[in-house]
Design a protein around this motif. Structure first.
Motif, PDB file in Angstrom:
ATOM      1  N   ASN A   1       0.814  -1.100   0.008  1.00 32.00           N
ATOM      2  CA  ASN A   1       0.146  -0.048   0.103  1.00 32.00           C
ATOM      3  C   ASN A   1       1.071   1.947  -0.093  1.00 32.00           C
ATOM      4  O   ASN A   1       0.421   2.712   0.171  1.00 32.00           O
ATOM      5  CB  ASN A   1      -0.841  -0.261   1.304  1.00 32.00           C
ATOM      6  CG  ASN A   1      -1.882  -0.831   0.708  1.00 32.00           C
ATOM      7  OD1 ASN A   1      -2.429  -0.999  -0.099  1.00 32.00           O
ATOM      8  ND2 ASN A   1      -2.950  -1.701   1.385  1.00 32.00           N
ATOM      9  N   CYS A   2       2.242   1.254   0.074  1.00 34.53           N
ATOM     10  CA  CYS A   2       3.125   2.028  -0.047  1.00 34.53           C
ATOM     11  C   CYS A   2       2.567   3.676  -0.841  1.00 34.53           C
ATOM     12  O   CYS A   2       2.884   2.455  -2.604  1.00 34.53           O
ATOM     13  CB  CYS A   2       4.528   1.804   0.333  1.00 34.53           C
ATOM     14  SG  CYS A   2       5.322   3.068   0.045  1.00 34.53           S
ATOM     15  N   THR A   3       3.152   4.592  -1.116  1.00 41.62           N
ATOM     16  CA  THR A   3       2.582   4.990  -2.166  1.00 41.62           C
ATOM     17  C   THR A   3       4.068   5.910  -2.819  1.00 41.62           C
ATOM     18  O   THR A   3       4.424   6.065  -4.181  1.00 41.62           O
ATOM     19  CB  THR A   3       1.638   6.683  -2.108  1.00 41.62           C
ATOM     20  OG1 THR A   3       2.266   7.349  -1.035  1.00 41.62           O
ATOM     21  CG2 THR A   3       0.083   6.236  -1.640  1.00 41.62           C
ATOM     22  N   ASN A   4       5.070   5.219  -2.266  1.00 37.77           N
ATOM     23  CA  ASN A   4       6.661   5.455  -2.846  1.00 37.77           C
ATOM     24  C   ASN A   4       7.067   4.325  -2.388  1.00 37.77           C
ATOM     25  O   ASN A   4       7.881   4.067  -1.949  1.00 37.77           O
ATOM     26  CB  ASN A   4       6.921   6.836  -2.150  1.00 37.77           C
ATOM     27  CG  ASN A   4       8.137   7.277  -2.602  1.00 37.77           C
ATOM     28  OD1 ASN A   4       8.161   6.961  -4.047  1.00 37.77           O
ATOM     29  ND2 ASN A   4       9.158   8.092  -1.686  1.00 37.77           N
ATOM     30  N   GLN A   5       6.662   3.345  -3.143  1.00 37.10           N
ATOM     31  CA  GLN A   5       7.547   1.722  -3.141  1.00 37.10           C
ATOM     32  C   GLN A   5       9.218   1.897  -3.592  1.00 37.10           C
ATOM     33  O   GLN A   5       9.172   2.670  -4.242  1.00 37.10           O
ATOM     34  CB  GLN A   5       6.892   0.554  -4.020  1.00 37.10           C
ATOM     35  CG  GLN A   5       5.620   0.352  -2.853  1.00 37.10           C
ATOM     36  CD  GLN A   5       4.864  -0.162  -4.396  1.00 37.10           C
ATOM     37  OE1 GLN A   5       5.473  -0.392  -4.696  1.00 37.10           O
ATOM     38  NE2 GLN A   5       3.818  -0.681  -3.781  1.00 37.10           N
TER      39      GLN A   5
ATOM     40  N   SER B   1       9.346  -0.303   1.878  1.00 38.77           N
ATOM     41  CA  SER B   1       8.763   0.797   1.421  1.00 38.77           C
ATOM     42  C   SER B   1       9.010   1.930   2.269  1.00 38.77           C
ATOM     43  O   SER B   1       9.847   1.658   2.640  1.00 38.77           O
ATOM     44  CB  SER B   1       7.265   0.655   2.519  1.00 38.77           C
ATOM     45  OG  SER B   1       7.670  -0.130   3.805  1.00 38.77           O
ATOM     46  N   CYS B   2       8.670   2.476   1.723  1.00 39.35           N
ATOM     47  CA  CYS B   2       8.772   4.545   1.731  1.00 39.35           C
ATOM     48  C   CYS B   2       9.098   4.685   3.077  1.00 39.35           C
ATOM     49  O   CYS B   2      10.168   5.714   3.851  1.00 39.35           O
ATOM     50  CB  CYS B   2       8.952   5.613   1.095  1.00 39.35           C
ATOM     51  SG  CYS B   2       7.681   6.216   1.647  1.00 39.35           S
ATOM     52  N   GLY B   3       8.917   4.280   3.953  1.00 41.85           N
ATOM     53  CA  GLY B   3       8.459   4.374   5.802  1.00 41.85           C
ATOM     54  C   GLY B   3       7.413   5.849   6.046  1.00 41.85           C
ATOM     55  O   GLY B   3       7.270   5.904   7.188  1.00 41.85           O
ATOM     56  N   ILE B   4       7.392   6.635   4.851  1.00 38.46           N
ATOM     57  CA  ILE B   4       7.131   8.185   5.513  1.00 38.46           C
ATOM     58  C   ILE B   4       5.695   8.995   4.883  1.00 38.46           C
ATOM     59  O   ILE B   4       5.153   9.900   4.736  1.00 38.46           O
ATOM     60  CB  ILE B   4       8.111   9.192   5.057  1.00 38.46           C
ATOM     61  CG1 ILE B   4       9.234   9.205   3.611  1.00 38.46           C
ATOM     62  CG2 ILE B   4       9.761   9.221   6.015  1.00 38.46           C
ATOM     63  CD1 ILE B   4       9.847  10.272   2.785  1.00 38.46           C
ATOM     64  N   CYS B   5       5.425   8.174   3.248  1.00 35.95           N
ATOM     65  CA  CYS B   5       4.317   9.138   2.508  1.00 35.95           C
ATOM     66  C   CYS B   5       2.918   8.202   3.956  1.00 35.95           C
ATOM     67  O   CYS B   5       3.210   7.193   4.923  1.00 35.95           O
ATOM     68  CB  CYS B   5       3.963   7.926   1.568  1.00 35.95           C
ATOM     69  SG  CYS B   5       3.283   6.380   2.012  1.00 35.95           S
ATOM     70  N   ALA B   6       2.230   8.543   3.958  1.00 37.22           N
ATOM     71  CA  ALA B   6       0.608   8.838   4.293  1.00 37.22           C
ATOM     72  C   ALA B   6       0.322   7.300   4.300  1.00 37.22           C
ATOM     73  O   ALA B   6      -0.030   7.716   5.875  1.00 37.22           O
ATOM     74  CB  ALA B   6      -0.576   9.864   4.152  1.00 37.22           C
ATOM     75  N   ALA B   7       0.283   6.922   3.879  1.00 34.63           N
ATOM     76  CA  ALA B   7      -0.181   5.531   3.890  1.00 34.63           C
ATOM     77  C   ALA B   7       0.733   4.365   4.761  1.00 34.63           C
ATOM     78  O   ALA B   7       0.215   3.537   5.469  1.00 34.63           O
ATOM     79  CB  ALA B   7       0.132   4.433   2.339  1.00 34.63           C
ATOM     80  N   CYS B   8       2.159   4.898   4.391  1.00 35.44           N
ATOM     81  CA  CYS B   8       3.362   4.194   5.910  1.00 35.44           C
ATOM     82  C   CYS B   8       2.971   4.293   6.718  1.00 35.44           C
ATOM     83  O   CYS B   8       2.640   3.502   7.593  1.00 35.44           O
ATOM     84  CB  CYS B   8       4.388   4.419   5.325  1.00 35.44           C
ATOM     85  SG  CYS B   8       5.279   3.351   3.569  1.00 35.44           S
ATOM     86  N   ILE B   9       2.673   5.412   6.863  1.00 35.09           N
ATOM     87  CA  ILE B   9       2.889   6.128   8.544  1.00 35.09           C
ATOM     88  C   ILE B   9       1.588   5.665   9.120  1.00 35.09           C
ATOM     89  O   ILE B   9       1.454   5.198  10.050  1.00 35.09           O
ATOM     90  CB  ILE B   9       2.351   7.804   8.703  1.00 35.09           C
ATOM     91  CG1 ILE B   9       3.756   8.135   7.979  1.00 35.09           C
ATOM     92  CG2 ILE B   9       1.855   8.165  10.066  1.00 35.09           C
ATOM     93  CD1 ILE B   9       4.326   9.954   8.599  1.00 35.09           C
TER      94      ILE B   9
HETATM   95 ZN   LIG Z   1       5.340   4.929   1.887  1.00 35.73          ZN
END
Ligand SMILES: [Zn+2]
Length: 376
Positions: free
Chosen positions: A51-55, A60-68
């Motif tokens: 679900n990460c928007t910036n894979q 995962s990116c760890g900082i996009c809204a989905a990751c948070i």
């Molecule tokens: Zn992310």
């Protein structure tokens, strides 16, 4: 949770990442393996990744809204189902407890979870209501994520109610991902098992546990190897040993073993009294570690060139045992130690127990040594 936060399993992580990036996600997967193997942590990281928007290519990116949101376990498209207690109970009734328990320790076992929700002696369960809830949750399109994910932790608890989910698992709505996380394949409904793709999540190698508790728990290198041996591939158990301060006291262990191999009776009695004060869990670990140590001594006799994984101090000690540790003697001693563990668990008097054990060990080792001398 990101993949980097999950200990070990490099090739599985790579596989999960690559299959996602290549758009080849299998819609129903079974993460299967022994307790404390990090399978749930891996499932959480996977759900966040899809679900990460910036894979990224490795996480995962760890900082996009989905990751948070995924990290806080509040992503509206990532759902969880797990054993609960009560006749019509559903996972959502215990959502707050679940988040707290898993954020604290994603390696926990079902017993600890059920204790956490104060199940007392009640059996954990996944009810018909739970299954209906899963069906209802997955009926809608993803709200904001790419995938609607349901992580079913311990589908062993589904019993025959799980059949309600068959149709959904077989023909899920688009962009739906089932991740089942289990320990005992034989206890999962065959009808469910056969509809999932199996991902074997293996037992952790001792080295991985050793590194992880050094890095994440700040355990000293010397102690870490011991804890890893005692944990037997179970990271959750390693955490319990570290947090409960149940590591084996190396100095005490070496003193005890030395008094036995050298037949130093008065010092041995004093050492037994010291062992009697360390608490039952620590005593159990002490005995388990003795078993491991003696097995290494036997290996040293049989395969002298093979590395043992013992510390230098223990290695020197093991050399003293090489002459008095034959296969047969080891078998007898192993049985003695297993028996002692059994008695510790049943509240035997530790002073008497360790004294008896010491005397028997001294005897067995002496007999072996004599037999060996006669042969020579
Ligand atoms: Zn992310």
């Amino acid at each position: 949770m990101q993949f980097k936060d999950v200990i070990g399993h490099q090739s599985l992580k790579h596989h999960l990442i690559q299959s996602t990036l290549n758009g080849r996600i299998s819609h129903a997967q079974l993460f299967l393996g022994p307790l404390g193997n990090g399978a749930l942590a891996l499932a959480l990281a996977y759900a966040q990744f899809v679900n990460c928007t910036n894979q990224q290519t490795d996480d995962s990116c760890g900082i996009c809204a989905a990751c948070i949101k995924a990290h806080k376990m509040i992503h509206p498209d990532i759902h969880y189902a797990y054993p609960t207690v009560g006749p019509k109970a559903k996972s959502t009734d215990f959502a707050a407890e679940w988040r707290k328990a898993i954020l604290e320790n994603p390696y926990l076992n079902s017993f600890e979870w059920l204790q956490f929700i104060e199940a007392e002696n009640r059996q954990g369960n996944m009810t018909a209501e739970e299954c209906e809830e899963i069906i209802r949750k997955l009926a809608f399109k993803p709200f904001e994520g790419k995938y609607k994910v349901i992580i079913i932790w311990l589908p062993e608890y589904l019993a025959k109610e799980g059949n309600r989910l068959l149709k959904l698992i077989e023909e899920p709505p688009a962009n739906t991902l089932f991740i089942l996380v289990a320990n005992q394949a034989e206890k999962i409904l065959t009808t469910i098992r056969s509809r999932t793709q199996l991902l074997n999540v293996a037992r952790y190698p001792d080295k991985i546990i050793e590194q992880a508790i050094i890095e994440k728990q700040g355990v000293a290198t010397k102690q870490a190897a011991q804890v890893a041996v005692l944990a037997e591939g179970n990271y959750n158990r390693a955490l319990k040993i570290v947090q409960g301060k149940q590591q084996v006291d190396v100095v005490l262990f070496v003193k005890w073993m030395h008094s036995i191999v050298e037949r130093l009776i008065p010092p041995n009695v004093l050492i037994n009294e010291e062992i009697a004060t360390i608490g039952r869990e620590s005593q159990k670990n002490f005995l388990k570690y003795t078993l491991h140590f003696l097995r290494q001594s036997l290996n040293k006799r049989l395969l002298p060139n093979k590395p043992t994984g013992l510390s230098q101090e223990e290695e020197q000690l093991a050399m003293q045992f090489v002459d008095c540790m034959g296969v047969e003697t080891f078998g007898k001693i192993a049985a003695l130690l297993e028996q002692a563990i059994y008695h510790v668990e049943r509240n035997a008097n530790p002073k008497i127990l360790f004294l008896n054990l010491s005397i028997q060990l001294i005897d067995y080792l002496a007999i072996e040594k004599q037999t060996l001398q006669k042969k020579a």
